[in-house]
Motif scaffolding. Structure first.
Motif, PDB file in Angstrom:
ATOM      1  N   GLU A   1       0.843  -1.197   0.000  1.00  0.00           N
ATOM      2  CA  GLU A   1       0.000   0.000   0.000  1.00  0.00           C
ATOM      3  C   GLU A   1       0.874   1.241   0.000  1.00  0.00           C
ATOM      4  O   GLU A   1       1.015   1.933   1.005  1.00  0.00           O
ATOM      5  N   ARG A   2       1.505   1.486  -1.118  1.00  0.00           N
ATOM      6  CA  ARG A   2       2.437   2.605  -1.234  1.00  0.00           C
ATOM      7  C   ARG A   2       2.379   3.194  -2.630  1.00  0.00           C
ATOM      8  O   ARG A   2       2.220   2.464  -3.615  1.00  0.00           O
ATOM      9  N   ASP A   3       2.575   4.502  -2.701  1.00  0.00           N
ATOM     10  CA  ASP A   3       2.814   5.165  -3.982  1.00  0.00           C
ATOM     11  C   ASP A   3       4.326   5.232  -4.182  1.00  0.00           C
ATOM     12  O   ASP A   3       5.092   5.030  -3.232  1.00  0.00           O
ATOM     13  N   ASN A   4       4.719   5.582  -5.402  1.00  0.00           N
ATOM     14  CA  ASN A   4       6.130   5.903  -5.671  1.00  0.00           C
ATOM     15  C   ASN A   4       7.100   4.796  -5.273  1.00  0.00           C
ATOM     16  O   ASN A   4       8.143   5.074  -4.685  1.00  0.00           O
TER      17      ASN A   4
ATOM     18  N   ASN B   1       2.485   5.698  -9.604  1.00  0.00           N
ATOM     19  CA  ASN B   1       3.868   6.009 -10.003  1.00  0.00           C
ATOM     20  C   ASN B   1       4.818   4.863  -9.698  1.00  0.00           C
ATOM     21  O   ASN B   1       5.957   5.081  -9.282  1.00  0.00           O
TER      22      ASN B   1
ATOM     23  N   THR C   1       5.513  13.991  -7.743  1.00  0.00           N
ATOM     24  CA  THR C   1       6.456  13.086  -8.418  1.00  0.00           C
ATOM     25  C   THR C   1       5.854  12.442  -9.664  1.00  0.00           C
ATOM     26  O   THR C   1       6.564  11.823 -10.438  1.00  0.00           O
ATOM     27  N   ASP C   2       4.542  12.587  -9.844  1.00  0.00           N
ATOM     28  CA  ASP C   2       3.958  12.083 -11.097  1.00  0.00           C
ATOM     29  C   ASP C   2       3.223  13.190 -11.850  1.00  0.00           C
ATOM     30  O   ASP C   2       2.460  12.914 -12.770  1.00  0.00           O
TER      31      ASP C   2
ATOM     32  N   THR D   1      11.297  10.802   1.573  1.00  0.00           N
ATOM     33  CA  THR D   1      11.940   9.780   0.757  1.00  0.00           C
ATOM     34  C   THR D   1      11.504   9.826  -0.705  1.00  0.00           C
ATOM     35  O   THR D   1      11.616   8.849  -1.421  1.00  0.00           O
ATOM     36  N   ASN D   2      10.962  10.964  -1.127  1.00  0.00           N
ATOM     37  CA  ASN D   2      10.850  11.225  -2.562  1.00  0.00           C
ATOM     38  C   ASN D   2      11.023  12.729  -2.780  1.00  0.00           C
ATOM     39  O   ASN D   2      10.888  13.517  -1.837  1.00  0.00           O
TER      40      ASN D   2
ATOM     41  N   ILE E   1      -3.310   7.728   1.525  1.00  0.00           N
ATOM     42  CA  ILE E   1      -2.048   7.121   1.041  1.00  0.00           C
ATOM     43  C   ILE E   1      -0.870   8.075   1.266  1.00  0.00           C
ATOM     44  O   ILE E   1       0.200   7.673   1.689  1.00  0.00           O
ATOM     45  N   GLN E   2      -1.133   9.364   1.017  1.00  0.00           N
ATOM     46  CA  GLN E   2      -0.075  10.370   1.220  1.00  0.00           C
ATOM     47  C   GLN E   2       0.301  10.480   2.695  1.00  0.00           C
ATOM     48  O   GLN E   2       1.468  10.620   3.046  1.00  0.00           O
TER      49      GLN E   2
ATOM     50  N   LYS F   1       5.680   6.782   6.918  1.00  0.00           N
ATOM     51  CA  LYS F   1       6.775   5.851   6.619  1.00  0.00           C
ATOM     52  C   LYS F   1       8.073   6.607   6.349  1.00  0.00           C
ATOM     53  O   LYS F   1       9.156   6.181   6.764  1.00  0.00           O
TER      54      LYS F   1
END
Lengths: 160, 469
Positions: free
Chosen positions: A9-12, A59, B195-196, B293-294, B317-318, B324
Motif C-alpha cells: 500500500e504505497r505510492d512511488n 507512479n 512526483t507524477d 523519501t521522494n 495514502i499520502q 513511513k
C-alpha cells in the motif's frame, strides 16, 4: 493468467528499492532475483511464488531507468504489476523485454484488492477477476503500441 | 498551425507515422554507460546485428568508477568486470569510449554538453533516466531501458508514443541569486506538481526566470524533470546556449549555419498550445531541503518537518507515505529544518557537479573548516570540470576546509561504487533522489543545492545559506 497478490500500500515504489544500485553490476538474472524488493521488503524473494502479481499505488517504478528492476521481479516469478499508475521507463522496460505485464487500475479497484487475493487477469477482455472475493474489475486497456509489443513478445519481435 | 518547441523537434524526427500507431523516431545521438548497456550488446551479438551509426554513439564509464586514486587496481571485482565489458563492447563494435583514464571521462550527462555532443533541436537518448539534463540545450533528451538501448544501437530509431506538452512558466526574479539556486527552483516545482505531475508529458521551462539562468543552472532544472515523472524537460535555446556549445570537441564544422537555422526555428510559436500549464513565481522561493523519501517531500529551509496529516491533506495514502518517510528518516514533525544535524555531505552528481556548482560551494567554504562531526566529499562531474576547478584553486579551498577532493563519477548519488552512506547516516546531498537506500542501505538523504550543502558541512546541521552571503 491466474496468480496471488502481494500488495504494497504505497505510492512511488522506486527502482532503487526494487533493486538497489549496488546490485546493478550483477548480470546473472537468478542472482539479481535474490535481491528483488530488498529496499522495501527483504523477505520478498522467499515469499513470492511463480505466477504472483504485485499490487501497488501510483507512479510504480519511478526513478532510475534500470531494466534490472522488471528483470528481478520477473525472474522471481512475478507475471504482472497492477498499479494505479506507472513511471514511463519502468512501464516500457517491462513490455519491451516481455518481462511482465504492467496493468493500470483505478483507485477504487486498488482499494478492493487485498493481499493474498487470487486474481485472474484477462487482457483480451481488459478484465481482472477476483476469485477470492468473487468480484470483477476493469483494467485500463493497453494503448495500441503497447498491445502490439505485448502481442509480439517484446520490442524486437515487434514489426520484425 | 502553431507548434511548441517539442512538437517541432518531434515532427522533424518522424521516420514512420500512421494513425493510431506509434511513431518511429530518428535518434541523433546515443550515449552509453557501463550499467545499462551489457545486455544490449549481448543482444546484438546473439542476433548477428551491428551498430548502425557508431559515429552517432559515444560511451563513457561513470556509475561504477572509484573516485579515489585510479592508478591503483580496483578492489570491487564485479565493478571491474562491468567496466571491462564496456571496454570490450566498444572495441568490438567500433564505438568511441571516454574510458576510465581519459581526460574527458565523466558523468555521461556532464560530458555530453561539455564535448558538444548535445545539440539544440536534436533527439538524444541514453540508458539513464537523467538524460533529461541535456534538454537544457533545446533537445528532446530522454532516458530509455536496455531493450531500447539495443534497438537504438541496431536501428538508430525508436518506436515511441508522442508525449503531451506541459508548460512550466517561471516568472519573477530570485531574491538572492547566489543563495537561491536553480536547484531550489526545480525542488519547489516538484514539491508543487508532485512526483507524477509530469507523467506522459515533456516539460518546457519558460519565462524570464529561466532565461535568466546560465546553461549549467538550466541543466540542473532539466536534470530533475524525471523526478516529476515527465518524459523529458527542455528549454528553448538562446545566445547562452549557442555560446556554450561553440568550439567544443564535437561541435559541427558548419556550426554558424546551424545556429542561424536554430534561431529561426527552435522556439515554441507565439500562442502555441500546451496540454498543461503551471506557473511559479521564483521571487517567493527560499532555499529548499528535502525531508522525506521522494523529491516532492521538500520544505523551505525556514520551515519545519510537517506532520503527516499536514503533508497528506486528507489523502490517506499520502499521510501513510509521510509516516513511513519520517520513520525511515528518523525525523519528528515540527522539528525546525535548521536543527537537523548531518553526518555526511556529498557535493556531486549529474544534477550539481559542474564548475559553477563547485565555484559557488567553494565561495561558501573559503577560509572555513568542515564541522568535526561531518565527513564531506566533493566529486566533480567530469575530469574536465576537475581540471578547470583545480586551475581556479578550488581543490585547495575544499581540501584546506577538510573536504575530500575526488576523481569524477556518479559516486555517492546512487551507491554503486565504494562511496556510500552507512546505515543511519544522514547526508546533505546535491544529488537528485532521496529514495530509501539510494545512497547506501539505511542511509538518509536530504536533497539541497551546492551552497546549502557547503554551508551545512561547515555548521554540522542545515542552515539558511542566505545568512552566509
Amino acid at each position: 493468467m491466474i496468480g496471488n497478490v502481494i500488495k504494497y500500500e504505497r505510492d512511488n515504489i522506486d527502482t532503487d528499492v526494487i533493486i538497489p544500485g549496488t546490485y546493478l553490476k550483477i548480470h546473472d538474472y537468478n542472482e539479481l532475483a535474490t535481491h528483488a524488493m530488498e529496499g522495501l521488503d527483504p523477505d520478498f524473494p522467499s515469499k513470492v511464488k511463480d505466477g504472483d502479481f504485485i499490487v501497488a499505488g501510483k507512479n510504480f517504478g519511478c526513478g532510475s531507468s534500470r531494466e534490472h528492476a522488471p528483470i528481478a521481479l520477473s525472474t522471481c516469478g512475478i507475471k504482472a504489476v497492477i498499479a494505479t499508475s506507472f513511471a514511463r521507463i519502468f512501464y516500457r522496460n517491462s513490455v519491451d523485454g516481455a518481462f511482465l505485464l504492467p496493468i493500470e487500475i483505478d483507485d477504487e479497484t486498488y482499494q478492493k484488492i487485498s493481499n493474498s487475493d487470487k486474481l485472474e487477469i484477462n487482457i483480451e477482455k481488459n478484465e481482472i477477476k477476483n476469485i477470492t472475493k468473487n468480484e470483477i474489475y476493469t483494467m485500463k486497456p493497453f494503448s495500441e503500441i503497447i498491445a502490439k509489443i505485448i502481442a509480439a513478445g517484446g520490442l524486437f519481435k515487434y514489426k520484425k | 498551425m502553431t507548434e511548441t518547441l517539442f512538437e517541432k523537434i518531434w515532427n522533424s524526427h518522424i521516420v514512420v507515422e500512421k494513425e493510431n500507431e506509434p511513431s518511429l523516431i530518428y535518434i541523433d545521438r546515443h550515449l552509453i554507460h557501463e550499467v545499462t548497456s551489457p545486455q544490449a550488446f549481448d543482444g546484438l551479438r546473439a542476433n548477428h546485428r551491428d551498430v548502425r551509426r557508431r559515429d552517432l554513439t559515444v560511451a563513457t564509464i561513470d556509475h561504477n568508477v572509484p573516485t579515489t586514486d585510479r592508478s591503483l587496481p580496483m578492489i570491487d571485482e564485479t565493478s571491474s568486470t562491468q567496466i571491462k565489458t564496456l571496454e570490450k563492447n566498444c572495441k568490438d563494435f567500433g564505438i568511441k569510449l571516454f574510458g576510465i583514464n581519459d581526460p574527458n571521462q565523466g558523468i555521461v550527462h556532464v560530458i555530453g554538453p561539455q564535448l558538444g555532443i548535445t545539440l539544440p533541436g536534436s533527439t538524444i537518448v541514453c540508458g539513464d533516466s537523467h538524460t533529461s539534463t541535456q534538454g537544457a540545450f533545446g533537445a528532446f533528451a530522454f532516458g530509455i531501458g536496455t531493450s531500447e538501448v539495443e534497438h537504438t544501437l541496431a536501428t538508430q530509431t525508436l518506436w515511441l508514443e508522442k508525449p503531451k506538452t506541459f508548460e512550466i512558466l517561471a516568472t519573477g526574479k530570485r531574491k538572492n541569486s547566489f543563495a537561491i539556486t536553480s536547484k531550489d527552483i526545480i525542488l519547489s516545482i516538484i514539491k508543487q506538481i508532485g512526483t507524477d505531475g509530469g507523467t506522459g508529458h515533456v516539460l518546457e521551462y519558460r519565462g524570464d526566470a529561466i532565461t535568466d539562468l546560465s546553461m549549467e543552472q538550466r541543466m540542473t532544472i532539466c536534470n530533475m524533470s524525471i523526478e516529476a515523472g515527465s518524459r523529458a524537460g527542455l528549454i528553448a535555446p538562446d545566445e547562452k546556449t549557442y555560446d556554450y556549445l561553440n568550439n567544443r570537441m564535437y561541435t559541427p564544422k558548419n556550426y554558424d549555419d546551424l545556429v542561424d537555422d536554430w534561431k529561426k526555428n527552435l522556439m515554441s510559436d507565439a500562442n502555441s498550445k500546451f496540454d498543461k500549464s503551471f506557473t511559479i513565481d521564483v521571487e517567493k522561493i527560499e532555499p529548499q531541503v528535502s525531508w522525506g523519501t521522494n523529491p516532492a517531500m521538500v520544505s523551505d529551509v525556514t520551515g519545519k518537518i510537517p506532520t503527516p496529516e499536514d503533508f497528506g491533506q486528507n489523502n490517506e495514502i499520502q499521510i501513510e507515505s509521510a509516516k513511513k518517510a519520517l520513520l525511515y528518516m528518523d525525523l519528528k514533525p515540527d522539528t525546525p529544518i535548521i536543527e537537523i544535524p548531518i553526518d555526511r555531505v556529498f557535493i556531486g552528481s549529474c544534477t550539481n557537479a559542474r564548475l559553477e556548482d563547485l565555484k559557488d560551494a567553494a565561495e561558501i567554504v573559503k577560509g572555513k573548516t568542515v564541522n568535526s562531526d561531518v565527513g564531506a566529499i566533493v566529486v566533480p562531474g567530469s575530469q574536465m570540470v576537475k581540471l578547470e576547478a583545480e586551475k581556479l584553486g578550488l581543490d585547495k579551498i575544499f581540501k584546506d576546509a577538510n573536504f575530500e577532493w575526488r576523481e569524477s563519477g556518479c559516486s555517492m548519488c546512487l551507491g554503486m561504487n565504494p562511496d556510500i552512506l552507512k546505515p543511519g547516516e544522514r547526508c546533505a546531498s546535491t544529488s537528485n533522489r532521496n529514495f530509501e537506500g539510494r545512497q547506501g542501505s539505511g542511509g538518509r538523504t536530504h536533497l539541497v543545492s551546492p551552497v546549502m550543502a557547503a554551508a551545512s558541512a561547515i555548521a554540522g546541521h542545515f542552515v539558511d545559506v542566505r545568512e552566509w552571503c
